[in-house]
Design an enzyme around this catalytic site. Structure first.
Site, PDB file in Angstrom:
ATOM      1  N   GLY A  29       0.838  -1.326  -0.020  1.00 34.53           N
ATOM      2  CA  GLY A  29      -0.131   0.080   0.037  1.00 34.53           C
ATOM      3  C   GLY A  29       0.805   1.341   0.107  1.00 34.53           C
ATOM      4  O   GLY A  29       1.846   1.633   0.685  1.00 34.53           O
ATOM      5  N   ARG A  67       0.751  -5.020  -4.605  1.00 27.98           N
ATOM      6  CA  ARG A  67       0.922  -6.015  -4.032  1.00 27.98           C
ATOM      7  C   ARG A  67       1.206  -7.417  -4.979  1.00 27.98           C
ATOM      8  O   ARG A  67       0.526  -7.533  -5.942  1.00 27.98           O
ATOM      9  CB  ARG A  67      -0.475  -6.464  -3.530  1.00 27.98           C
ATOM     10  CG  ARG A  67      -0.741  -5.094  -2.504  1.00 27.98           C
ATOM     11  CD  ARG A  67      -1.932  -5.529  -1.430  1.00 27.98           C
ATOM     12  NE  ARG A  67      -2.334  -4.129  -0.807  1.00 27.98           N
ATOM     13  CZ  ARG A  67      -1.851  -3.661   0.221  1.00 27.98           C
ATOM     14  NH1 ARG A  67      -0.543  -3.980   0.644  1.00 27.98           N
ATOM     15  NH2 ARG A  67      -2.248  -2.657   0.938  1.00 27.98           N
ATOM     16  N   ASP A  91       5.067  -4.537   6.101  1.00 33.09           N
ATOM     17  CA  ASP A  91       5.455  -5.863   6.510  1.00 33.09           C
ATOM     18  C   ASP A  91       5.618  -6.890   5.077  1.00 33.09           C
ATOM     19  O   ASP A  91       6.754  -7.348   5.343  1.00 33.09           O
ATOM     20  CB  ASP A  91       4.328  -6.439   7.470  1.00 33.09           C
ATOM     21  CG  ASP A  91       4.659  -7.602   7.971  1.00 33.09           C
ATOM     22  OD1 ASP A  91       5.750  -7.552   8.694  1.00 33.09           O
ATOM     23  OD2 ASP A  91       3.980  -8.490   7.939  1.00 33.09           O
ATOM     24  N   THR A  97       4.408   2.962   5.378  1.00 31.29           N
ATOM     25  CA  THR A  97       2.943   2.458   5.504  1.00 31.29           C
ATOM     26  C   THR A  97       2.051   3.335   6.550  1.00 31.29           C
ATOM     27  O   THR A  97       2.417   3.941   7.524  1.00 31.29           O
ATOM     28  CB  THR A  97       2.596   1.047   6.134  1.00 31.29           C
ATOM     29  OG1 THR A  97       1.500   0.839   6.518  1.00 31.29           O
ATOM     30  CG2 THR A  97       3.513   0.826   6.998  1.00 31.29           C
ATOM     31  N   ILE A  98       0.776   3.573   6.126  1.00 33.40           N
ATOM     32  CA  ILE A  98      -0.123   4.599   6.782  1.00 33.40           C
ATOM     33  C   ILE A  98      -0.334   3.787   8.320  1.00 33.40           C
ATOM     34  O   ILE A  98      -0.773   4.607   9.183  1.00 33.40           O
ATOM     35  CB  ILE A  98      -1.334   4.962   6.483  1.00 33.40           C
ATOM     36  CG1 ILE A  98      -1.898   3.892   5.946  1.00 33.40           C
ATOM     37  CG2 ILE A  98      -1.017   5.725   5.011  1.00 33.40           C
ATOM     38  CD1 ILE A  98      -3.491   3.974   5.476  1.00 33.40           C
ATOM     39  N   ASP A  99      -0.177   2.381   8.472  1.00 35.81           N
ATOM     40  CA  ASP A  99      -0.523   1.743   9.458  1.00 35.81           C
ATOM     41  C   ASP A  99       0.093   1.766  10.769  1.00 35.81           C
ATOM     42  O   ASP A  99      -0.328   1.457  11.836  1.00 35.81           O
ATOM     43  CB  ASP A  99      -0.771   0.306   8.986  1.00 35.81           C
ATOM     44  CG  ASP A  99      -1.690   0.044   7.898  1.00 35.81           C
ATOM     45  OD1 ASP A  99      -2.544   0.657   7.585  1.00 35.81           O
ATOM     46  OD2 ASP A  99      -1.586  -1.240   7.342  1.00 35.81           O
ATOM     47  N   ASP A 138       2.465  -0.106  11.900  1.00 25.95           N
ATOM     48  CA  ASP A 138       2.675  -1.217  12.312  1.00 25.95           C
ATOM     49  C   ASP A 138       3.927  -2.227  12.137  1.00 25.95           C
ATOM     50  O   ASP A 138       3.791  -3.485  12.241  1.00 25.95           O
ATOM     51  CB  ASP A 138       1.176  -2.186  11.828  1.00 25.95           C
ATOM     52  CG  ASP A 138       1.389  -2.304  10.279  1.00 25.95           C
ATOM     53  OD1 ASP A 138       2.332  -1.706   9.578  1.00 25.95           O
ATOM     54  OD2 ASP A 138       0.665  -3.234   9.526  1.00 25.95           O
ATOM     55  N   ARG A 152      -5.206  -1.735   9.117  1.00 26.41           N
ATOM     56  CA  ARG A 152      -5.149  -3.351   9.102  1.00 26.41           C
ATOM     57  C   ARG A 152      -5.271  -3.931  10.149  1.00 26.41           C
ATOM     58  O   ARG A 152      -6.470  -3.800  10.810  1.00 26.41           O
ATOM     59  CB  ARG A 152      -3.950  -3.943   8.572  1.00 26.41           C
ATOM     60  CG  ARG A 152      -3.985  -5.124   7.606  1.00 26.41           C
ATOM     61  CD  ARG A 152      -2.614  -5.429   7.240  1.00 26.41           C
ATOM     62  NE  ARG A 152      -2.161  -4.846   5.812  1.00 26.41           N
ATOM     63  CZ  ARG A 152      -2.914  -5.137   4.652  1.00 26.41           C
ATOM     64  NH1 ARG A 152      -3.554  -6.169   4.531  1.00 26.41           N
ATOM     65  NH2 ARG A 152      -2.449  -4.442   3.486  1.00 26.41           N
TER      66      ARG A 152
HETATM   67  O1  F6P Z   1      -1.576  -1.426   4.628  1.00 23.63           O
HETATM   68  C1  F6P Z   1      -2.088  -0.143   4.149  1.00 23.63           C
HETATM   69  C2  F6P Z   1      -3.685  -0.389   3.907  1.00 23.63           C
HETATM   70  O2  F6P Z   1      -4.172   1.013   3.632  1.00 23.63           O
HETATM   71  C3  F6P Z   1      -4.453  -0.957   5.237  1.00 23.63           C
HETATM   72  O3  F6P Z   1      -4.685   0.148   6.081  1.00 23.63           O
HETATM   73  C4  F6P Z   1      -5.615  -1.478   4.159  1.00 23.63           C
HETATM   74  O4  F6P Z   1      -6.328  -2.549   5.121  1.00 23.63           O
HETATM   75  C5  F6P Z   1      -5.005  -1.895   3.248  1.00 23.63           C
HETATM   76  O5  F6P Z   1      -3.765  -1.478   2.985  1.00 23.63           O
HETATM   77  C6  F6P Z   1      -5.746  -1.858   1.935  1.00 23.63           C
HETATM   78  O6  F6P Z   1      -5.265  -2.360   0.958  1.00 23.63           O
HETATM   79  P1  F6P Z   1      -5.797  -2.040  -0.343  1.00 23.63           P
HETATM   80  O7  F6P Z   1      -5.367  -0.765  -0.871  1.00 23.63           O
HETATM   81  O8  F6P Z   1      -4.885  -3.220  -1.353  1.00 23.63           O
HETATM   82  O9  F6P Z   1      -7.312  -2.152  -0.763  1.00 23.63           O
END
Ligand code: F6P
Length: 321
Positions: free
Chosen positions: A11, A72, A103, A125-127, A129, A171
């Site tokens: 992401g 991804r 991660d 990452t914005i999370d 984590d 997440r």
């Molecule tokens: O890891 C960043 C994130 O934005 C999470 O907060 C979220 O769960 C996920 O990616 C969403 O992923 P995608 O953009 O693949 O739907």
């Protein structure tokens, strides 16, 4: 080391561009060439690689997203994918790699490290984590974006005496909900790391109404459940005039804050120094105000948990309920 590579994966996060810029500019300062790899590990395997000059990264420090694009790519967890990636790196004469992401990105870098290829991971990452770092690039911008939305929702919640459930990203981690809950004065913060009691929450809303409170903001981390599911649980107890807002991908965009730009610049430059100094297998982090070099195998082993600052959760219970 004469030539290094850089990629962004997973992401996207605001500040990734600032980190790419720092990698390219610091490498140029130290007389090393940089090659950019488009679309993360997918582009690496496909050989979607181009030379980056200092000029290529001008005018990007302030831009959201990533100029190298992202993807991804679960196939990179296979040995076949990893060896293909290394083949491409060797073909381009790239001797070390900077990987910017979360991660999954770190796991890819760890796999390359295990094959003897030097990598340095930058947490993006914005999370927020990632183990071993207080902050990740993009987190600060994301929480400011969420805060802006929460302030606006509070206006309309007050006008209509409503309860709002605002679902935020993260997440499996509660950091975005925690920081924005405290920052917005939300009455409730619901995160995966702390159990919640729906009856207690309902009682607290009722008590608030009796005291004359006009709004209730409940910031819900997506790792707990969806906003609609949570609202249904509240509705089953009483009619709290619940509305749900899922903030979604707006949280991933926008111009990075000063903090994210500076952090990204520090990480990018430090990653280049590591590779030039012959250090690989590193996951960079910031602890206090110090940039630290963690062992990437350790960070991705699953042995450690990323813990949010639960003192903030307690603080919110005490001052915003
Ligand atoms: O890891 C960043 C994130 O934005 C999470 O907060 C979220 O769960 C996920 O990616 C969403 O992923 P995608 O953009 O693949 O739907």
């Amino acid at each position: 080391m004469k030539r290094i590579g850089v990629l962004t994966s997973g992401g996207d996060a605001p500040g990734m561009n600032s980190a790419i810029r720092a990698v390219v500019r610091k490498a140029s300062y130290r007389g090393v060439e940089v090659y950019g790899i488009n679309y993360g590990y997918a582009g690496l395997v496909a050989g979607d690689i181009r030379k980056l000059t200092s000029k290529d990264v001008s005018d990007i420090i302030q831009k959201g997203g990533t100029m190298l694009y992202s993807a991804r790519y679960p196939q990179f967890s296979t040995e076949e994918g990893q060896l293909k990636g290394i083949e491409q790196l060797k073909k381009y004469g790239i001797e070390g790699l900077v990987t910017i992401g979360g991660d999954g990105t770190f796991k890819g870098a760890n796999a390359l490290t295990k094959h003897g290829y030097p990598c340095v991971g930058i947490p993006g990452t914005i999370d927020n984590d990632i183990i071993g770092t207080d902050y990740t690039i993009g987190f600060d911008t994301a929480i400011n974006t969420v805060l802006d939305a929460l302030d606006k929702i509070r206006d309309t919640a007050t006008s209509h005496v409503r309860t709002f459930v605002i679902e935020v990203m993260g997440r499996d981690a509660g950091d975005i909900a925690l920081w924005t809950g405290v920052g917005s004065g939300a009455e409730q913060i619901i995160i995966p790391e702390v159990d919640f009691d729906i009856t207690k929450i309902a009682n607290s809303i009722r008590e608030g109404r009796q005291r004359g409170k006009k709004h209730t903001l409940i910031v819900l981390a997506e790792g707990v459940m969806g906003g609609n599911e949570f609202a249904e649980k509240l509705d089953a107890i009483d009619n709290f005039h619940v509305r749900v807002t899922e903030l979604g991908h707006v949280q991933r965009g926008g111009s990075p804050t000063a903090r994210d730009r500076v952090l990204a610049s520090q990480f990018g430059a430090h990653a280049v120094d590591c590779l030039i100094d012959g250090k690989g297998g590193i996951a960079l982090g910031i602890q206090g105000e110090k940039i630290v070099e963690n062992d990437i195998t350790d960070v991705t082993s699953g042995k450690h948990r990323n813990e949010p600052n639960l003192a903030l959760y307690q603080l919110n219970q005490e001052i915003s309920n």
